[in-house]
Design a protein around this motif. Structure first.
Motif, PDB file in Angstrom:
ATOM      1  N   HIS A  49       2.345 -14.855   4.534  1.00  0.00           N
ATOM      2  CA  HIS A  49       2.261 -16.228   4.043  1.00  0.00           C
ATOM      3  C   HIS A  49       1.288 -16.379   2.873  1.00  0.00           C
ATOM      4  N   LEU A  50       0.544 -15.314   2.548  1.00  0.00           N
ATOM      5  CA  LEU A  50      -0.447 -15.367   1.476  1.00  0.00           C
ATOM      6  C   LEU A  50      -0.051 -14.559   0.242  1.00  0.00           C
ATOM      7  N   VAL A  51       0.974 -13.726   0.352  1.00  0.00           N
ATOM      8  CA  VAL A  51       1.296 -12.784  -0.716  1.00  0.00           C
ATOM      9  C   VAL A  51       2.752 -12.880  -1.164  1.00  0.00           C
ATOM     10  N   GLU A  52       2.999 -12.355  -2.372  1.00  0.00           N
ATOM     11  CA  GLU A  52       4.362 -12.143  -2.876  1.00  0.00           C
ATOM     12  C   GLU A  52       4.536 -10.643  -3.051  1.00  0.00           C
ATOM     13  N   VAL A  53       5.712 -10.152  -2.701  1.00  0.00           N
ATOM     14  CA  VAL A  53       5.985  -8.721  -2.775  1.00  0.00           C
ATOM     15  C   VAL A  53       7.159  -8.487  -3.715  1.00  0.00           C
ATOM     16  N   ALA A  54       7.004  -7.477  -4.582  1.00  0.00           N
ATOM     17  CA  ALA A  54       8.082  -7.098  -5.511  1.00  0.00           C
ATOM     18  C   ALA A  54       8.180  -5.589  -5.551  1.00  0.00           C
TER      19      ALA A  54
ATOM     20  N   LYS B 117       4.757  -3.764  -5.334  1.00  0.00           N
ATOM     21  CA  LYS B 117       3.699  -4.526  -5.974  1.00  0.00           C
ATOM     22  C   LYS B 117       3.409  -5.743  -5.102  1.00  0.00           C
ATOM     23  N   ILE B 118       2.149  -5.929  -4.777  1.00  0.00           N
ATOM     24  CA  ILE B 118       1.732  -7.027  -3.903  1.00  0.00           C
ATOM     25  C   ILE B 118       0.781  -7.921  -4.688  1.00  0.00           C
ATOM     26  N   LYS B 119       1.027  -9.238  -4.657  1.00  0.00           N
ATOM     27  CA  LYS B 119       0.200 -10.193  -5.381  1.00  0.00           C
ATOM     28  C   LYS B 119      -0.290 -11.270  -4.427  1.00  0.00           C
ATOM     29  N   LEU B 120      -1.586 -11.557  -4.464  1.00  0.00           N
ATOM     30  CA  LEU B 120      -2.161 -12.622  -3.649  1.00  0.00           C
ATOM     31  C   LEU B 120      -1.908 -13.954  -4.341  1.00  0.00           C
ATOM     32  N   VAL B 121      -1.192 -14.858  -3.682  1.00  0.00           N
ATOM     33  CA  VAL B 121      -0.825 -16.141  -4.303  1.00  0.00           C
ATOM     34  C   VAL B 121      -1.476 -17.344  -3.623  1.00  0.00           C
ATOM     35  N   LYS B 122      -2.063 -17.147  -2.454  1.00  0.00           N
ATOM     36  CA  LYS B 122      -2.759 -18.236  -1.772  1.00  0.00           C
ATOM     37  C   LYS B 122      -4.166 -17.788  -1.427  1.00  0.00           C
TER      38      LYS B 122
END
Length: 59
Positions: free
Chosen positions: A52-57, A5-10
């Protein structure tokens, strides 16, 4: 293979054009967007490019 699962955080504002294109290819357009992608070499390469822009789970 498991999915990740990839989420854009920035924000993509101020990022290079190739980084923006990479995020869009993963289906990430706005902050908070999430997508589930297969865990393979192509996806890992894209994640590395915009790490540097995403979080991965897992999952």
């Amino acid at each position: 293979m498991a999915d990740i699962k990839i989420k854009l955080v920035k924000s993509l504002i101020g990022s290079k054009k190739d980084q923006i294109a990479t995020a869009h290819s993963l289906g990430l357009r706005k902050i908070g967007n999430e997508t589930v992608q297969p865990n393979n070499a192509q996806t890992q390469g894209k994640i590395t490019k915009i790490s540097h822009l995403v979080e991965v789970a897992e999952g």
